[in-house]
Enzyme design. Sequence first.
Site, PDB file in Angstrom:
ATOM      1  N   HIS A 180       0.922  -1.272  -0.130  1.00 45.49           N
ATOM      2  CA  HIS A 180       0.071   0.272  -0.030  1.00 45.49           C
ATOM      3  C   HIS A 180       0.982   1.111  -0.006  1.00 45.49           C
ATOM      4  CE1 HIS A 180      -3.557  -2.547   1.864  1.00 45.49           C
ATOM      5  NE2 HIS A 180      -3.510  -2.598   0.555  1.00 45.49           N
ATOM      6  N   GLU A 183       1.833   4.031   2.941  1.00 43.43           N
ATOM      7  CA  GLU A 183       2.160   3.511   4.251  1.00 43.43           C
ATOM      8  C   GLU A 183       3.755   3.547   4.234  1.00 43.43           C
ATOM      9  OE1 GLU A 183       0.333  -0.351   4.680  1.00 43.43           O
ATOM     10  OE2 GLU A 183      -1.960   0.690   4.331  1.00 43.43           O
ATOM     11  N   HIS A 306       2.836  -3.165   7.221  1.00 46.32           N
ATOM     12  CA  HIS A 306       1.751  -2.156   6.699  1.00 46.32           C
ATOM     13  C   HIS A 306       1.526  -1.042   7.846  1.00 46.32           C
ATOM     14  CE1 HIS A 306      -0.621  -4.367   3.520  1.00 46.32           C
ATOM     15  NE2 HIS A 306      -0.102  -5.284   4.224  1.00 46.32           N
ATOM     16  N   GLU A 381       0.503  -3.840  11.512  1.00 45.57           N
ATOM     17  CA  GLU A 381       0.027  -2.596  11.308  1.00 45.57           C
ATOM     18  C   GLU A 381       1.076  -2.010  12.152  1.00 45.57           C
ATOM     19  OE1 GLU A 381      -1.959  -1.353   9.014  1.00 45.57           O
ATOM     20  OE2 GLU A 381      -2.950  -3.160   8.338  1.00 45.57           O
TER      21      GLU A 381
END
Length: 424
Positions: A180, A183, A306, A381
């Site tokens: 992504h 990020e 991420h 994350e």
Amino acid sequence: TKADQCVLGQEIKTAKEATAAQARYDHTRIYQVELASEEHVRLFQALELASDSCSFMGHARVPGQKLTIMVTASKVADFDDLVHSYNVTHRILNHNFQALIDANYEEVAPEDSKPGQFDWKRYHPLESIYNWMENLAKERPSVVSVVDLGSSTQGLPIKGVRIALGRENLTSVFVESGIHAREWIAPATATYFIDQLLNSQDQAVQELARSQNWLIFPTVNPDGYRYTFHGDRMWRKNRALFGICRGVDLNRNFPFHWNLTGASGDPCRYDYSGPASGSELETQRIVHYLEQHVETERIKTFIALHSYSQMIMFPYGHTPERASNYQDLKEIGQLAAQRIKDLSGRIYKSGSIYETIYPSSGGSKDWAHGHLKIPITFSYELRGPADSEDLFILSAREIEPTAREAFASLQTIVQEAGKRGYYN
């Protein structure tokens, strides 16, 4: 007309010149809303479908859920009226998102920085990351080799490194990062991993480096990553063109329970899963490489980086059904989260993707675990917390502490998996 004269007076711009235009988020507000009822869920589901002025970080699913929404300046009054009319509990996390982005761009190293100037106090453009990795391979050719998975949609190479410190018949850890684009902390953390494995003076880290071979790819979505520096800082997807919209969410495109849940069939949505399972070049490059090397490299660990929300998750995302080694993954994840808490005080939540963040399908880690049978599969994350006021725009001063805690927890994952016999 005057407008026609303006058009006629311009030279036709090339595609490269056209990318010079940069998205702006002046006076864009970030709201966090609390969905107290089914009515609220339906309300925000309808809003997401109807408005292109409200960007949702996740989808409205269930009562009790907190949802972060970016609202453009021209729609702030309408949105404010909506939340008050329906008595939606809310707070404003940020009143002018562009100010945060402007500050973030000030923390970017110059594109012509030399490999010797590479650091973790600034964010680095794609070319700088690649030059740094190439230089590592030149300096230590017996240990580091550059691996090129092939070209992206727009023809950029997808590069990573293989680190092998000489022992034979080792298992391997595969690290995927930057799928992504927005990020930025993920590629920064991946390059920190590389640096620690090669240069740490800590004996425990040196032993970790020698215990596995390492395959680390900081930016598996190079087109998107580069676009966040010159086009739109909040861009997420790749840059494939579909009519009036661009981009596939590569982490919804993998050929494992594709497009089942938590993904969109609309190319204009941020989580568009693509026209078909495994349709994207970037996805195909990763799939091909892993299918070709999972046995020869003995890849037993798959890590995806991420941001944001501070979570350490494992498969699956498409179903509440538990992975066959759920208990091991849960215990290992909890120990990794505890390692972070002990080191920095930060709280990371651990659990399956489905139960920890939200249902999603077609993700790389589910494919790696479910299709390739890579047993130790985790998705991070990274910072900040779930209610972060900064969203994906993490200050560069957070790079080193974020990467340090992630690396420490990765040590825990590898050590604990080894104790449980996964590398035998």
